[in-house]
Design a protein around this motif. Structure first.
Motif, PDB file in Angstrom:
ATOM      1  N   PHE B 113       0.881  -1.153  -0.101  1.00 43.44           N
ATOM      2  CA  PHE B 113      -0.042  -0.093  -0.075  1.00 43.44           C
ATOM      3  C   PHE B 113       0.929   1.212  -0.029  1.00 43.44           C
ATOM      4  N   SER B 114       0.409   2.257  -0.606  1.00 41.03           N
ATOM      5  CA  SER B 114       1.110   3.400  -0.651  1.00 41.03           C
ATOM      6  C   SER B 114       0.340   4.655  -0.434  1.00 41.03           C
ATOM      7  N   ALA B 115      -0.939   4.641  -0.315  1.00 39.65           N
ATOM      8  CA  ALA B 115      -1.848   5.940  -0.490  1.00 39.65           C
ATOM      9  C   ALA B 115      -1.388   6.772   1.041  1.00 39.65           C
ATOM     10  N   ASN B 116      -1.272   8.235   0.774  1.00 36.46           N
ATOM     11  CA  ASN B 116      -0.877   9.025   2.044  1.00 36.46           C
ATOM     12  C   ASN B 116      -2.135   9.133   2.629  1.00 36.46           C
ATOM     13  N   ALA B 117      -1.822   9.860   4.002  1.00 38.78           N
ATOM     14  CA  ALA B 117      -3.013  10.066   4.786  1.00 38.78           C
ATOM     15  C   ALA B 117      -4.126  10.805   4.187  1.00 38.78           C
ATOM     16  N   LEU B 120      -6.435   8.942   1.960  1.00 39.05           N
ATOM     17  CA  LEU B 120      -7.104   8.077   2.760  1.00 39.05           C
ATOM     18  C   LEU B 120      -8.379   8.697   3.231  1.00 39.05           C
ATOM     19  N   VAL B 121      -8.074   9.750   4.107  1.00 35.30           N
ATOM     20  CA  VAL B 121      -9.162  10.431   4.483  1.00 35.30           C
ATOM     21  C   VAL B 121     -10.022  10.908   3.631  1.00 35.30           C
ATOM     22  N   GLY B 123     -10.714   9.429   0.716  1.00 34.95           N
ATOM     23  CA  GLY B 123     -10.996   8.129   0.170  1.00 34.95           C
ATOM     24  C   GLY B 123     -10.974   8.313  -1.215  1.00 34.95           C
ATOM     25  N   ALA B 127      -6.676   4.888  -3.759  1.00 32.11           N
ATOM     26  CA  ALA B 127      -6.844   4.255  -2.340  1.00 32.11           C
ATOM     27  C   ALA B 127      -7.735   3.190  -2.259  1.00 32.11           C
ATOM     28  N   ARG B 128      -8.916   3.533  -2.932  1.00 32.55           N
ATOM     29  CA  ARG B 128     -10.029   2.435  -2.757  1.00 32.55           C
ATOM     30  C   ARG B 128      -9.641   1.198  -3.537  1.00 32.55           C
ATOM     31  N   GLU B 131      -7.005  -1.052  -2.021  1.00 32.34           N
ATOM     32  CA  GLU B 131      -7.641  -1.856  -0.929  1.00 32.34           C
ATOM     33  C   GLU B 131      -8.635  -3.091  -1.611  1.00 32.34           C
ATOM     34  N   ARG B 132      -9.171  -2.584  -2.518  1.00 34.60           N
ATOM     35  CA  ARG B 132     -10.034  -3.494  -3.310  1.00 34.60           C
ATOM     36  C   ARG B 132      -9.093  -4.642  -3.825  1.00 34.60           C
ATOM     37  N   ILE B 135      -7.888  -6.963  -1.206  1.00 32.68           N
ATOM     38  CA  ILE B 135      -8.854  -7.885  -0.698  1.00 32.68           C
ATOM     39  C   ILE B 135      -9.083  -8.982  -1.432  1.00 32.68           C
ATOM     40  N   VAL B 136      -9.340  -8.633  -2.841  1.00 32.88           N
ATOM     41  CA  VAL B 136      -9.386  -9.891  -3.704  1.00 32.88           C
ATOM     42  C   VAL B 136      -8.026 -10.718  -3.699  1.00 32.88           C
TER      43      VAL B 136
END
Lengths: 674, 260
Positions: B113-117, B120-121, B123, B127-128, B131-132, B135-136
């Motif tokens: 993961f590399s998204a910054n704060a 993330l905040v 969305g 970043a999404r 994450e997806r 999860i896959v």
């Protein structure tokens, strides 16, 4: 030379008193690994009991009670015995049920016990100082050493008593069978139990001796300074804890050494540093922080005590309680877990309820109370990031809050209004700029404070952050030019938007609610991502997290930063909402209170901090309706303390703990789960 | 059996570990080939876990050097080892309490993961998406290690022992490692489970991931590994193909305790 000699003598007396109390901390910590904050209060009780036994008559709860009027040695012996008994009782009721609980539970309980004892003492003996009766030895002329050092006879008595008590204890621990059992329990409690040592009795003995020592220190302190007061144990208690840590907690010679060093450094620092008396409290804590950074185990301590406790700081469900109670909690938990699984919908429902409340509550009085609930809930949410999610016990959070409050107040009042004559109403927009700015400044501050703590764990971490918090408070009191010192800052403008005043209680409530939405939303987004998973992984097993590629040191700092940001951010609103701040707003007690709120509600949940804040603040208000509490307002705190102790025993995970937080992004797994 | 390739994936040179005055590992040389299933065996207390801890950065050796994929990695922090492609499991399973299986596995994907704060905040889409995708991948790996999607939302530490081991392996694999280090993955399992895990190890290797394995069951070791290193009292007793090594009288003596 004579000035130095005098300071040396003062330092020795103070050092002897610190050393005695430090022995109490160290003895109990050695045997049960518990920082018993209540020793500060047992110290105070030792002083009150001695004074009372020496007087012919004392007013207790406002009633004049005849007293025996013993001489000092007899009264002291009686007070020490009574305090020792009380110490054993406290252990039996509050700590023994938690013997196998994770560390934070007994720590919280000890803080709660200390709140209970302090407010009870205030109820019994009143809020004023009780003059300590004079002992006939005190009227003797002072002893003069080297023609220049004046030592009163009582000073010599203090030093001799302390020395005798320490030597006696050392001999007792080295020679007696109970002492041997204590050493065995300190090494390995399980093994001690297996070889037939009655560990519970050994622990009780450690509490009895420790409480006796604290009482002795307290009565010597009161004798030296001439008064007893319900708040007198707080600072010496912290100093003694500092001394114990300085010497290496668990080591009795270490406690003696730490106490002596602290007493001398404080006395000499107060005498020689510019404005030293004002800064002397900071000196001890700077010493503590520096030492913990360089040598976490203290001067004579063992390094293994700085070990990681794995898992949640509070642990899961309790083994205590009646069947119906556990069943009730189980039902409640199921209901809560279902609500939490609703995610955003549950959050929106809560928000709608809060909005409705804000619109319909008629009284300004209750709106102000609800605003405080939201403010404290937000602050507790910030603390929850570091304590609840990352599992790092932080007793210095209040400093970040102070940074935010002071930053905006100094800018608005001391700088722009007082120096440049800018009317606050003309720069209403600055408030909105200050919110993120203060957040960033406090976050930076948090990283600076967090960096030296990275190597520390558990209780050591708590004590170091406590030291930081105290330093910030002392700075706020004494840096007059920057902060206006103890007078505080007045005339902070109420929030304002495009010239529309938002000062009314209702507007402030909605303002706070809007900020709370932002705070909770931001925290939730971070927690429900790889960042939050890294935090929880660090909490659960730091080494395994590191092995999974998580740079744990960096993520701990991120947690400090996030927590600091929230503290600073909310601090800005707090200042504008109160319109007056002073260093008193940012005491250690506030920090402990915030910690208690999170614990009460449930560590590591989003609703927990708000549940805790709601219960606490509404409880405070409702308690005011009890007739007894109306007569003795400080008993509210005793009641809260009792509630917390009960909670720690029966429901250590917090009320809303089952509102479990998912650690994956919401919406990111809609299809995959099938 | 494949021949070990000429440049090893991980090379340990003259590794010595001393705890106080005690020498736990002495002058160990060891090379793990690319695409190898390498067994590390030896009697209890021989220093196998210590070696594994050295190879994953948990213990800094008193002497010696480590070269992974052509680069010296000695002295790096533990998380750097993981980031370079060394993933491990633990002898005593160390899953994160209070986390679900899915969340535990996702912790293993941390470095991916590399998204910054801020993103993330707010969305942000990237970043999404990240994450997806992870999860896959986590679900794929749960399937790969033989766990169904239905365990994904259970708290990991409530699973059976054998399932917890599989979660640990999935958690290690999601980081896309080059070398997977397994500390007694078969301990406490029955014969069926053992052969299932052995198959799993072969499948891991088939994906181009080398495996280092600490194991006591000589039957499995003989069938599964293509190279063995034998430790005794922290020293290398033998090194080579399983049949050769296990026939070595010195190795048999160490295991059976015959007079040497």
């Amino acid at each position: 030379m004579d000035y130095f000699g005098q300071l040396l003598a003062n330092g020795l007396v103070l050092g002897a008193i610190y050393a005695l109390t430090a022995v109490a901390f160290t003895l109990v910590y050695g045997v049960v690994r518990l920082v018993n904050f209540a020793f500060g209060e047992l110290f105070m009780l030792g002083a009150f009991l001695t004074a009372s036994l020496m007087l012919p008559e004392v007013r207790l709860i406002g009633v004049a009670v005849p007293m025996p009027g013993f001489s000092l040695p007899v009264a002291a012996a009686g007070a020490i015995a009574l305090t020792a008994l009380l110490g054993v009782l406290v252990d039996r009721i509050a700590y023994r049920p938690l013997r196998n609980a994770p560390r934070l539970a007994p720590l919280i309980t000890s803080i709660a016990v200390s709140v209970v004892l302090q407010s009870l003492a205030q109820t019994i003996w009143g809020a004023e100082e009780l003059r300590f009766p004079e002992f006939h030895l005190a009227t003797l002329p002072p002893v003069v050493l080297f023609d220049s050092i004046y030592l009163s006879v009582m000073d010599l008595v203090v030093m001799a008593t302390a020395l005798a008590a320490m030597l006696g204890l050392s001999a007792f621990i080295a020679r007696s069978s109970l002492g041997r059992a204590m050493r065995a329990s300190a090494e390995d409690q399980m093994a001690a139990t297996l070889v037939g040592i009655p560990v519970n009795r050994v622990v009780a003995a450690a509490f009895a001796i420790g409480s006796g020592f604290a009482a002795l220190a307290g009565l010597l302190y009161a004798q030296t300074y001439g008064f007893a007061h319900s708040g007198m144990g707080f600072l010496p208690g912290l100093k003694a804890l500092t001394a114990a840590v300085l010497g290496g907690i668990g080591s009795i010679p270490g406690a003696a050494l730490g106490g002596l060093i602290l007493g001398l450094v404080e006395a000499l620092g107060a005498g020689y540093l510019p404005n030293g008396t004002a800064w002397k409290d900071a000196i001890s804590f700077v010493l503590l922080v520096g030492l913990l950074y360089l040598r976490p185990q203290g001067l004579l301590g063992k390094p293994e005590l700085n070990s990681a406790g794995r898992g949640s700081l509070l642990g899961g469900a309790s083994d205590f309680g009646a069947v119906w109670l556990r069943a009730a909690f189980a039902t409640f938990d199921g209901w809560l877990a279902r609500a939490a699984a609703g995610g955003p919908r549950a959050a929106l429902a809560l928000l709608a309820f809060a909005l409705l409340l804000g619109a319909l509550v008629p009284s300004d009085y209750w709106l102000r109370i609800l605003t405080m609930v939201v403010v404290y809930g937000m602050l507790a949410s910030g603390l929850n990031v570091i304590v609840g999610f990352a599992g790092l016990l932080d007793l210095g959070f209040v400093a970040f809050w102070a940074v935010g409050s002071y930053l905006t107040s100094i800018l608005f009042v001391l700088l722009l209004k007082d120096q440049f004559g800018v009317a606050p109403a003309d720069i209403w927009w600055l408030l909105y700029l200050n919110l993120p700015l203060a957040g960033l400044v406090a976050a930076g501050f948090a990283v600076i404070l967090g960096t030296p703590t990275l190597r520390l764990r558990g209780d050591y971490l708590a004590i170091m952050t406590l030291g930081f918090g105290e330093i910030v408070r002392v700075v706020a009191i004494n840096w007059m030019d920057l902060t206006n010192g103890p007078m505080g800052i007045r005339g902070i403008p109420a929030p304002n938007l495009f010239g529309i005043a938002l000062g009314s209680p209702r507007a402030q409530f909605f303002f706070a609610l809007a900020l709370a939405v932002l705070v909770v939303f931001a925290i939730a987004r971070l927690v429900r991502s790889y960042v939050g998973r890294a935090w929880v992984a660090i909490r659960e097993d730091e080494e395994a997290a590191e092995a999974m590629g998580v740079p744990t040191a960096r993520y701990k700092l991120y947690a400090y930063a996030a927590s600091g940001f929230v503290g600073g951010f909310v601090g800005v609103f707090y200042a504008h909402s109160q319109q007056y701040i002073s260093p008193l707003n940012f005491s250690l007690f506030e920090n402990i209170l915030l910690l208690m709120l999170v614990v009460l509600g449930g560590l590591g949940t989003f609703v927990g901090p708000f549940v805790g804040a709601l219960i606490w603040i509404v409880f405070l208000q409702l308690a005011l309706d009890l007739p007894f509490v109306q007569a003795y307002p400080e008993t509210r705190f005793a009641l809260l303390g009792v509630v917390l102790v009960v909670l720690m025993v029966f429901r250590p995970q917090g009320l809303a703990a089952s509102a479990r937080v998912a650690l994956t992004m919401s919406g990111a797994r809609s299809k995959e789960a099938a | 059996m494949r021949a070990p390739s000429p440049t090893p994936l991980l090379e340990a040179r003259a590794i010595t570990v001393r705890f106080g005055g005690l020498e736990a590992v002495g002058g160990l040389d060891m090379a793990i080939g690319r695409n190898a299933i390498h067994g590390l065996i030896g009697p209890n207390g021989a220093g196998k876990t210590t070696v594994l801890n050295v190879l994953t950065g948990f213990i800094r050796p008193s002497e010696g050097e480590l070269v992974f994929d052509g680069e010296a990695i000695g002295g790096l922090g533990v998380n750097r080892f993981a980031r370079r492609g060394l993933a491990r499991t633990f002898q005593n399973i160390r899953l994160f309490g209070a986390m679900t299986v899915l969340e535990s596995v996702l912790v293993g994907a941390h470095q991916r993961f590399s998204a910054n704060a801020l993103s993330l905040v707010f969305g942000r889409r990237a970043a999404r998406e990240a994450e997806r995708a992870m999860i896959v991948r986590a679900y794929e790996l749960l399937d790969f290690v033989g766990l169904g999607a239905e365990v994904a939302d259970r708290v990991a530490t409530t699973l059976s022992y054998g399932h917890q081991r599989r979660v640990e392996i999935a958690r290690a694999l999601i980081s896309a490692p080059k070398l997977l280090l397994l500390d007694e993955p078969l301990a406490g399992m029955n014969a069926v489970e053992k052969s299932e895990i052995a198959d799993l190890v072969r499948q891991v290797r088939a994906q181009g991931i080398a495996v280092l394995l600490i194991e006591h069951d000589m039957q499995i070791v003989r069938r599964l590994c293509d190279h063995l290193t034998v430790l005794d009292y922290g020293r290398r007793l033998a090194d080579g193909p399983p049949d050769e090594v296990l026939a070595d009288p010195a190795v048999q003596a160490a295991y059976l305790g015959r007079a040497r």
